[in-house]
Design a protein around this motif. Structure first.
Motif, PDB file in Angstrom:
ATOM      1  N   GLY A  18     -18.367  -1.000  31.735  1.00 53.75           N
ATOM      2  CA  GLY A  18     -18.768  -1.858  32.840  1.00 53.75           C
ATOM      3  C   GLY A  18     -18.490  -3.350  32.625  1.00 53.75           C
ATOM      4  N   LYS A 301     -26.616   6.325  26.230  1.00 53.52           N
ATOM      5  CA  LYS A 301     -26.521   6.921  27.569  1.00 53.52           C
ATOM      6  C   LYS A 301     -27.330   8.214  27.665  1.00 53.52           C
ATOM      7  CE  LYS A 301     -23.567   3.850  29.118  1.00 53.52           C
ATOM      8  NZ  LYS A 301     -23.964   2.895  30.132  1.00 53.52           N
ATOM      9  N   TYR A 363     -17.385  10.285  41.935  1.00 52.95           N
ATOM     10  CA  TYR A 363     -18.414   9.547  42.703  1.00 52.95           C
ATOM     11  C   TYR A 363     -18.397  10.014  44.161  1.00 52.95           C
ATOM     12  CZ  TYR A 363     -18.848   6.233  38.812  1.00 52.95           C
ATOM     13  OH  TYR A 363     -19.073   5.672  37.581  1.00 52.95           O
TER      14      TYR A 363
HETATM   15  P1  ADP Z   1     -21.145   0.985  30.213  1.00 51.31           P
HETATM   16  O1  ADP Z   1     -20.442  -0.283  30.421  1.00 51.31           O
HETATM   17  O2  ADP Z   1     -22.357   0.859  29.360  1.00 51.31           O
HETATM   18  O3  ADP Z   1     -20.254   2.077  29.750  1.00 51.31           O
HETATM   19  P2  ADP Z   1     -21.561   0.957  33.121  1.00 51.31           P
HETATM   20  O4  ADP Z   1     -22.335   1.882  33.998  1.00 51.31           O
HETATM   21  O5  ADP Z   1     -21.828  -0.473  33.276  1.00 51.31           O
HETATM   22  O6  ADP Z   1     -21.737   1.469  31.632  1.00 51.31           O
HETATM   23  O7  ADP Z   1     -20.017   1.089  33.447  1.00 51.31           O
HETATM   24  C1  ADP Z   1     -19.242   2.183  33.118  1.00 51.31           C
HETATM   25  C2  ADP Z   1     -17.900   2.027  33.807  1.00 51.31           C
HETATM   26  O8  ADP Z   1     -16.935   2.786  33.089  1.00 51.31           O
HETATM   27  C3  ADP Z   1     -17.897   2.572  35.217  1.00 51.31           C
HETATM   28  O9  ADP Z   1     -16.890   1.893  35.961  1.00 51.31           O
HETATM   29  C4  ADP Z   1     -17.513   4.034  34.995  1.00 51.31           C
HETATM   30  O10 ADP Z   1     -16.981   4.630  36.147  1.00 51.31           O
HETATM   31  C5  ADP Z   1     -16.476   3.866  33.911  1.00 51.31           C
HETATM   32  N1  ADP Z   1     -16.281   5.024  33.034  1.00 51.31           N
HETATM   33  C6  ADP Z   1     -17.047   5.385  31.974  1.00 51.31           C
HETATM   34  N2  ADP Z   1     -16.526   6.453  31.347  1.00 51.31           N
HETATM   35  C7  ADP Z   1     -15.407   6.777  32.037  1.00 51.31           C
HETATM   36  C8  ADP Z   1     -14.407   7.801  31.879  1.00 51.31           C
HETATM   37  N3  ADP Z   1     -14.488   8.699  30.899  1.00 51.31           N
HETATM   38  N4  ADP Z   1     -13.388   7.810  32.763  1.00 51.31           N
HETATM   39  C9  ADP Z   1     -13.316   6.899  33.757  1.00 51.31           C
HETATM   40  N5  ADP Z   1     -14.223   5.915  33.958  1.00 51.31           N
HETATM   41  C10 ADP Z   1     -15.242   5.859  33.113  1.00 51.31           C
END
Ligand code: ADP
Ligand code: GLC
Length: 474
Positions: A18, A301, A363
């Motif tokens: 994120g 998580k 999503y």
């Molecule tokens: P963090 O930054 O702690 O991982 P967040 O909820 O702020 O958690 O953001 C996660 C972001 O990364 C989101 O945009 C999510 O869709 C993306 N994401 C996480 N894992 C994957 C994955 N395996 N493939 C695609 N997008 C991912």
């Protein structure tokens, strides 16, 4: 107002989580609000960089201990992201593909920070705000205020945003020689617990620090991996500003990554078609409620408990729902989830890996999104899922607590639980299954959540107000 954002990640240049989404969106929205915000990143040898044109705008050499590194600052030619994007390239150190996990990561990020300060200082720039994100750029405020080399920058305001207070980027004191000509009376500002702690140094030295949700600001005072007392001491400098989402990228009406677009006024048909596409791809039954998880497979998580919670729920509600997971992380958690897939073919599927397009489809096509986080400073997944009409099932912590109201409460639209436990998770999954049976209620909640506004417009302005308050203190 001229603002430099510094970070390790920025979507679409380099994304791990994120942080990238925030750094790729906040400056754009600040510019829409009349600011002049730019982003500075390390150079990554990745798709976006290879496919776009960059101009070299500055070249020099910097010293890291007794090693001299040549570096160049490159600027993306067209400002196509809605802000000026600068990359700092250091051959042999900052020209690689991955963002993290190199054995010399500490050297990489210290060199990045020194090169940035050299560039700003030697090119006689005087930005109004230097906004640093997370520990990778946490030494900058200290260096600006306590190194004679950068005394030109000593009156510039700094803001430090904590996206994740669990990681501090600690360096042992034998790396102190990496830092140029610092005031030896002030070295205590770098220290926490006998090491150089860039996160702690930033909290102490930045003019203000922020967290990415108000709840997380308070949580850091009792859970921050050893910095609790520091956060308590410095609390008058802190504020919590909830992240927004980039509604240009995350827009079910026009998202190029989903096959069927849909609107908040009429989401059902488009969502059903996306669900069908997703279920076909993963061999799942489109009639059953689809509960998904997207994210890093790490303890933060709560990913380690997912397999057990799904197994328990399938025991309590046999054949009544499907589960899909997209993620990558700890190998032992990947293994747990892969076993789940083998045990329940046709009901559970997992995609171990990183896939941006698939995340959009999940999503859009899921009914529920599970987020059993132990720690969640803000969380963007629940915001994307709300925008795509997918009910979030969240543990009430940090930003999840600040953005998701349980559907049992007035005006609510999500499912919340309190404990990171298999019991709480499977109970919540049971509530999701029951909700799915009540289609009119589910549709009402969907309308309600899709009408929420979590766009960056509001939060970007909150940062601007904070910057303005700092300008006034000069
Ligand atoms: P963090 O930054 O702690 O991982 P967040 O909820 O702020 O958690 O953001 C996660 C972001 O990364 C989101 O945009 C999510 O869709 C993306 N994401 C996480 N894992 C994957 C994955 N395996 N493939 C695609 N997008 C991912
Ligand atoms: C961090 C946090 C996450 C937050 C993101 C962007 O990775 O873990 O909760 O949404 O940063 O601020």
């Amino acid at each position: 107002m001229r603002i430099y954002h510094l970070a390790a990640e920025c979507y679409p240049v380099a994304k791990v989580g994120g942080l990238a989404d925030v750094v790729g969106a906040l400056p754009k929205y600040q510019n829409k609000a009349g600011m002049n915000a730019a982003v500075v990143l390390p150079y990554y040898n990745r798709k976006f960089v290879k496919e776009n044109v960059f101009d070299v705008v500055f070249q020099a050499a910097t010293l890291l201990g007794n090693k001299r590194y040549y570096f160049e600052v490159l600027k993306e030619h067209t400002d196509k992201l809605g802000f000026e994007l600068y990359l700092i390239r250091i051959p042999g150190l900052l020209d690689r593909e991955e963002v993290y996990m190199y054995p010399d990561e500490r050297e990489q990020f210290v060199a990045f920070q020194l090169a940035f300060l050299d560039w700003i200082s030697y090119s006689q720039q005087t930005p109004d705000i230097i906004h640093c994100h997370d520990h990778h750029v946490g030494l900058i405020p200290f260096l600006m205020y306590h190194s004679r080399l950068y005394s030109r920058l000593a009156n510039i305001a700094t803001v430090f945003t904590i996206h994740n207070g669990q990681y501090h980027g600690v360096l042992s004191w034998d790396k102190f020689n990496y830092l140029p000509d610092v005031d030896l009376n002030q070295t205590g500002l770098l220290d926490w617990g006998g090491s150089i702690n860039p996160l702690a140094a930033a909290v102490k030295c930045a003019w203000r620090y922020t967290t990415v949700s108000p709840s997380y600001l308070h949580e850091l005072e009792y859970s921050s991996n050893g910095l609790e007392y520091l956060f308590y001491l410095e609390r008058s400098k802190g504020s919590g500003i909830i992240n927004g989402i980039d509604t240009d990228v995350w827009n079910p009406k026009a998202d190029p990554m989903i096959p069927n677009k849909f609107t908040p006024a009429k989401p059902e048909e488009g969502k059903a078609k996306n669900k069908a596409a997703l279920c076909e791809k993963f061999g799942l039954d489109v009639e059953k409620p689809l509960i998904s998880f997207i994210g890093r497979l790490v303890l933060e998580k709560g990913a380690d408990l997912i397999a057990a919670a799904i197994r328990r729920s399938l025991f309590e509600h046999p054949g009544e729902f499907n589960f899909l997971m997209l993620g990558t992380g700890e190998p032992w958690i990947e293994q747990q989830l892969s076993e789940l897939k083998n045990q329940f073919p046709g009901q559970c599927n997992v995609f171990v890996g990183y896939d941006e397009s698939l995340s959009h489809l999940i999503y859009a096509g899921s009914d529920f999104l599970l987020m059993p986080s132990r720690v969640e400073p803000c969380g963007l997944n629940q915001l994307y899922s709300l925008r795509y009409g997918t009910v979030p099932i969240v543990r009430a912590t940090g930003g999840l607590k600040d953005t998701v109201i349980d559907f049992g409460d007035e005006g609510g639209y999500g499912i919340r639980f309190n404990n990171v436990s298999v019991d709480d998770m499977s109970y919540s999954i049971g509530r999701a299954i029951a909700l799915y049976q009540n289609k009119p209620h589910l549709q009402l909640l969907r309308k309600r959540m899709m009408a929420l506004d979590f766009s960056w417009d509001r939060s970007a302005k909150e940062y601007i107000t904070l910057y303005e308050s700092l300008k006034n203190t000069l």
